[in-house]
Design a protein around this motif. Structure first.
Motif, PDB file in Angstrom:
ATOM      1  N   ARG A  52       0.832   0.358   0.378  1.00  0.00           N
ATOM      2  CA  ARG A  52       0.000  -0.606   0.834  1.00  0.00           C
ATOM      3  C   ARG A  52       0.311  -1.921   0.415  1.00  0.00           C
ATOM      4  N   LYS A  53      -0.284  -2.915   0.944  1.00  0.00           N
ATOM      5  CA  LYS A  53       0.200  -4.552   0.571  1.00  0.00           C
ATOM      6  C   LYS A  53      -0.335  -4.495  -0.833  1.00  0.00           C
ATOM      7  N   ILE A  54       0.596  -5.396  -1.821  1.00  0.00           N
ATOM      8  CA  ILE A  54       0.030  -5.655  -3.084  1.00  0.00           C
ATOM      9  C   ILE A  54       0.806  -7.047  -3.401  1.00  0.00           C
ATOM     10  N   PRO A  55      -0.245  -8.080  -3.999  1.00  0.00           N
ATOM     11  CA  PRO A  55       0.203  -9.354  -4.324  1.00  0.00           C
ATOM     12  C   PRO A  55       1.555  -9.074  -5.380  1.00  0.00           C
ATOM     13  N   ASN A  56       2.510 -10.028  -5.046  1.00  0.00           N
ATOM     14  CA  ASN A  56       3.516  -9.739  -5.956  1.00  0.00           C
ATOM     15  C   ASN A  56       4.058 -11.103  -6.539  1.00  0.00           C
TER      16      ASN A  56
END
Length: 375
Positions: A59-63
């Motif tokens: 899933r999308k994760i802040p990076n």
């Protein structure tokens, strides 16, 4: 600051230990309280890491966690290890350039050659401008003192390799951050044992540990809303700083014959530095060799990294990171125990153990499949 140091000396408190304590505390707190804001902005602006070919998340994760790490290290190192920025004039400028390139890459994905150009500039600044370079190989392959030009080129290449190597091991939760803490702790303890002349580097190591520990609290979080990656910003920054500390470590054992600078001797010091940084070195060399063997570009993404192999064994991110770090700590222990043997032999042992660790998961996977087939 000098008046404060005099006051502490009068009451019998060493300023060094105050710097250690405050450096760790503030670096941890700054990162810890910065990351929630970064997560909130990342989600609002959709600045997220998308799952890709070599991704281990779904899933999308802040990076952009590396921004908080930079913010913390930039502030605390400037305050508590300010001597480093007096001594190495281009150190802070190099960190700022890496921040800019890392953030750009995390947001819009830069082309590889642009990142490489930036890394060459950063490495050249610190090697040529601040004179942080590998001057001597201590007899590796019969080579001792390096000429200036050779030393500069070799040091720049070393910086670039380590910056990218740490970027490559940042593939599962906790691995790059956890390994950075271990490396910083090992270098920090070594600097401490080598005397007060190296105390600013001890403080820098402690500041890195504090910042990365706070980052790991969120990186290893099980809560979807709290999770964050360090991104290229964090991995390049940590790779650069650990390359910096490792070269400084090697440099301590070169006889400069300067007044007030203690002389130390350890013929195997380059091998010890390689042992401390063995995971990113071996992992990078291994995947490049595999890609070249398969007639692919060394820059093509794949899942031949050590952490990918452990995930294939159905281990969690945390367990994979723990086992990898534990094995490579064993290599550091071996290097320390045999530090007085010939440097070439010790380096060979370290590299052999390093590559063995890269293929142990493959052996386990094959044995497991054969067992299932026989049953």
């Amino acid at each position: 600051m000098k008046n404060f140091e005099l006051f502490l000396n009068e009451i019998g408190i060493s300023i060094f230990y105050v710097k250690i304590g405050l450096g760790f505390l503030f670096s941890f707190l700054i990162t810890f309280f910065s990351i929630p804001t970064i997560i909130k902005i990342s989600r609002r602006k959709n600045l997220m890491d998308e799952p890709g070919v070599r991704s281990s998340h779904i899933r999308k994760i802040p990076n952009l966690g590396g921004i908080a790490v930079f913010y913390s290290i930039g502030i605390c190192a400037s305050v508590f290890a300010y001597e480093l920025f007096d001594l190495y004039k281009f150190l802070f400028a190099s960190l700022v350039i890496l921040l800019y390139i890392g953030v750009m890459d995390d947001i819009v994905v830069m082309r590889a050659y642009k990142k490489l150009v930036a890394q060459i500039v950063v490495s050249s600044l610190i090697v040529i401008g601040s004179d942080i370079r590998i001057r001597n190989l201590f007899g590796i392959l019969g080579i001792y003192e390096l000429g200036y030009i050779v030393s500069v080129i070799f040091s720049i290449i070393t910086f670039i390799i380590l910056i990218n190597a740490f970027n490559l091991i940042d593939g599962i939760d906790g691995l790059a951050g956890g390994y950075s803490i271990i490396c910083s702790a090992l270098f920090g303890v070594s600097y401490y044992r080598l005397g007060e002349y190296n105390y600013p580097l001890v403080v820098l190591s402690v500041v890195i540990i504090g910042a990365v520990l706070a980052f790991l609290y969120y990186n290893l979080s099980n809560y979807r809303t709290n999770k964050i990656f360090m991104g290229d910003t964090g991995s390049m920054l940590l790779g650069f700083l650990l390359a910096f500390t490792s070269i400084c470590f090697i440099d301590i054992f070169i006889d400069k014959s300067l007044p007030g600078v203690p002389r130390y001797h350890l013929q195997s010091v380059p091998a010890i530095a390689v042992a401390i940084l063995i995971l990113p070195i071996v992992d990078t060399l291994n995947v490049i060799c595999i890609r070249l063997y398969n007639k692919k570009s060394p820059f093509d993404a794949d899942k031949n990294h050590i952490h990918h192999k452990l995930l294939k064994l159905d281990l969690t991110h945390r367990r994979s990171s723990f086992y990898i770090i534990l094995y490579y700590l064993f290599i550091v222990l071996v290097a320390y125990c045999f530090r007085h043997i010939n440097v070439n032999l010790l380096l060979l042992i370290i590299l052999a153990l390093g590559f063995l660790g890269a293929y142990v998961p493959d052996f386990i996977y094959i044995l497991r499949n054969n067992k299932k087939t026989n049953n």
